[in-house]
Design a protein around this motif. Structure first.
Motif, mmCIF file in Angstrom:
data_model
loop_
_atom_site.group_PDB
_atom_site.id
_atom_site.type_symbol
_atom_site.label_atom_id
_atom_site.label_comp_id
_atom_site.label_asym_id
_atom_site.label_seq_id
_atom_site.Cartn_x
_atom_site.Cartn_y
_atom_site.Cartn_z
ATOM 1 N N ILE A 40 0.837 -1.210 0.000
ATOM 2 C CA ILE A 40 0.000 0.000 0.000
ATOM 3 C C ILE A 40 0.866 1.251 0.000
ATOM 4 N N VAL A 41 1.885 1.286 0.870
ATOM 5 C CA VAL A 41 2.766 2.453 0.949
ATOM 6 C C VAL A 41 3.524 2.646 -0.362
ATOM 7 N N THR A 42 3.978 1.540 -0.958
ATOM 8 C CA THR A 42 4.694 1.628 -2.233
ATOM 9 C C THR A 42 3.797 2.189 -3.329
ATOM 10 N N THR A 43 2.542 1.760 -3.347
ATOM 11 C CA THR A 43 1.594 2.276 -4.345
ATOM 12 C C THR A 43 1.363 3.768 -4.166
ATOM 13 N N ILE A 44 1.221 4.208 -2.920
ATOM 14 C CA ILE A 44 1.014 5.637 -2.656
ATOM 15 C C ILE A 44 2.236 6.435 -3.091
ATOM 16 N N ALA A 45 3.426 5.910 -2.792
ATOM 17 C CA ALA A 45 4.660 6.609 -3.167
ATOM 18 C C ALA A 45 4.840 6.667 -4.677
ATOM 19 N N ALA A 46 4.203 5.749 -5.410
ATOM 20 C CA ALA A 46 4.349 5.704 -6.864
ATOM 21 C C ALA A 46 3.282 6.501 -7.603
ATOM 22 N N ILE A 47 2.377 7.147 -6.885
ATOM 23 C CA ILE A 47 1.283 7.890 -7.534
ATOM 24 C C ILE A 47 1.784 8.965 -8.491
ATOM 25 N N PRO A 48 2.852 9.710 -8.176
ATOM 26 C CA PRO A 48 3.338 10.706 -9.156
ATOM 27 C C PRO A 48 3.946 10.104 -10.425
ATOM 28 N N ILE A 49 3.947 8.794 -10.578
ATOM 29 C CA ILE A 49 4.449 8.055 -11.742
ATOM 30 C C ILE A 49 5.982 8.090 -11.804
ATOM 31 N N VAL A 50 6.577 9.286 -11.834
ATOM 32 C CA VAL A 50 8.042 9.353 -11.964
ATOM 33 C C VAL A 50 8.741 8.807 -10.724
ATOM 34 N N THR A 51 8.016 8.646 -9.634
ATOM 35 C CA THR A 51 8.602 8.100 -8.410
ATOM 36 C C THR A 51 8.428 6.583 -8.316
ATOM 37 N N THR A 52 7.871 5.977 -9.357
ATOM 38 C CA THR A 52 7.600 4.536 -9.309
ATOM 39 C C THR A 52 8.888 3.730 -9.123
ATOM 40 N N GLY A 53 9.921 4.077 -9.875
ATOM 41 C CA GLY A 53 11.181 3.350 -9.760
ATOM 42 C C GLY A 53 11.767 3.442 -8.364
ATOM 43 N N ALA A 54 11.757 4.639 -7.782
ATOM 44 C CA ALA A 54 12.286 4.805 -6.428
ATOM 45 C C ALA A 54 11.451 4.039 -5.413
ATOM 46 N N ALA A 55 10.127 4.053 -5.592
ATOM 47 C CA ALA A 55 9.251 3.331 -4.660
ATOM 48 C C ALA A 55 9.506 1.829 -4.723
ATOM 49 N N LEU A 56 9.624 1.290 -5.933
ATOM 50 C CA LEU A 56 9.884 -0.145 -6.081
ATOM 51 C C LEU A 56 11.271 -0.519 -5.562
ATOM 52 N N ALA A 57 12.258 0.337 -5.829
ATOM 53 C CA ALA A 57 13.615 0.058 -5.352
ATOM 54 C C ALA A 57 13.651 0.036 -3.828
ATOM 55 N N THR A 58 12.978 0.980 -3.188
ATOM 56 C CA THR A 58 12.961 1.039 -1.725
ATOM 57 C C THR A 58 12.236 -0.159 -1.141
ATOM 58 N N ALA A 59 11.090 -0.511 -1.733
ATOM 59 C CA ALA A 59 10.336 -1.670 -1.246
ATOM 60 C C ALA A 59 11.126 -2.958 -1.442
ATOM 61 N N SER A 60 11.795 -3.083 -2.574
ATOM 62 C CA SER A 60 12.591 -4.279 -2.838
ATOM 63 C C SER A 60 13.761 -4.388 -1.860
ATOM 64 N N THR A 61 14.377 -3.265 -1.537
ATOM 65 C CA THR A 61 15.454 -3.257 -0.545
ATOM 66 C C THR A 61 14.948 -3.684 0.822
ATOM 67 N N ALA A 62 13.765 -3.196 1.191
ATOM 68 C CA ALA A 62 13.186 -3.550 2.488
ATOM 69 C C ALA A 62 12.918 -5.056 2.566
ATOM 70 N N ILE A 63 12.374 -5.627 1.497
ATOM 71 C CA ILE A 63 12.081 -7.065 1.509
ATOM 72 C C ILE A 63 13.373 -7.876 1.532
ATOM 73 N N HIS A 64 14.369 -7.418 0.801
ATOM 74 C CA HIS A 64 15.647 -8.135 0.806
ATOM 75 C C HIS A 64 16.247 -8.163 2.211
ATOM 76 N N ARG A 65 16.237 -7.032 2.896
ATOM 77 C CA ARG A 65 16.797 -6.995 4.249
ATOM 78 C C ARG A 65 15.966 -7.840 5.210
ATOM 79 N N TRP A 66 14.662 -7.823 5.014
ATOM 80 C CA TRP A 66 13.785 -8.605 5.894
ATOM 81 C C TRP A 66 14.027 -10.099 5.720
ATOM 82 N N THR A 67 14.160 -10.544 4.468
ATOM 83 C CA THR A 67 14.363 -11.960 4.216
ATOM 84 C C THR A 67 15.765 -12.425 4.608
ATOM 85 N N VAL A 68 16.744 -11.518 4.594
ATOM 86 C CA VAL A 68 18.117 -11.890 4.939
ATOM 87 C C VAL A 68 18.383 -11.705 6.432
#
Length: 212
Positions: A40-68
């Motif tokens: 949900i937070v990632t979707t909200i952060a991606a609403i301006p469209i140009v921030t989609t890459g940053a939102a996905l990168a941040t979310a992916s980093t969070a999941i990587h750290r959580w799983t490791v």
């Protein structure tokens, strides 16, 4: 002849493996809620469209750290990572939008009968879109493993998988396609929640296949 026996000797202490702790239903429920909130937070952060890459990168980093590491990064770390990923993420977003706009435009033209080919071209284009989505998902996972940076290096790594280990990209395509199907069949409003689960599924599938 003298027989030497060891039966009477004290046995050497043997280190027994530590019992493996398994998460109970409360841990599973907490993890599901965390992933839903992340989506949900990632979707909200991606609403301006140009921030989609940053939102996905941040979310992916969070999941990587959580799983490791077994723990989520702090809010401050996430905000700093998002800010650092804004510019390179915007470039990646524009490139991704251009690729999918091209494929989507071809799909519309084929469906309308403007481009010849009929059902064969339609199915081929849909498969190409799915593979492209899988390649993009692989890039997002690689960016997460690189602390939210290095889109070019992540793209080269994903392209290497496509050439030498296509099963990795095909698995990513399957995860993304399943998530899109579920979002379309269930309810578009569930798409933000499914986003967190999709990123987690991508990380899990790619970790197992890439290390195998």
């Amino acid at each position: 002849m003298t027989n030497v026996t060891t039966a009477g000797r004290d046995a050497e202490p043997v280190d027994e493996p530590a019992p493996v702790s398994r998460p109970d239903w409360r841990d599973t429920l907490r993890a599901a809620a965390d992933l839903a909130l992340l989506g949900i937070v990632t979707t909200i952060a991606a609403i301006p469209i140009v921030t989609t890459g940053a939102a996905l990168a941040t979310a992916s980093t969070a999941i990587h750290r959580w799983t490791v590491d077994g723990s989520w990064p702090s809010l401050g770390d996430l905000l700093r990572g998002f800010w650092r990923a804004l510019l390179p993420g915007a470039v990646a977003t524009l490139a991704g939008l251009a690729a999918f706009a091209l494929l989507g435009g071809n799909l519309v033209l084929i469906s309308a009968g403007v481009v010849p080919g009929g059902a064969v071209m339609l199915v081929g284009t849909l498969l190409l879109i799915a593979v492209t989505a899988g390649l993009a998902g692989t890039v997002v996972v690689q960016v997460g493993r690189q602390d939210g940076t290095g889109w070019r290096a992540a793209t080269l790594t994903a392209w290497g998988f496509a050439q030498h280990r296509p099963l990795v990209v095909l698995a990513a395509a399957g995860v993304v396609s399943l998530a899109a199907l579920l979002a379309g069949l269930a309810m578009p409003l569930l798409a933000p929640i499914l986003l967190g689960y999709t990123l987690f599924g991508l990380h899990t599938a790619l970790r197992r296949l890439a290390s195998g």
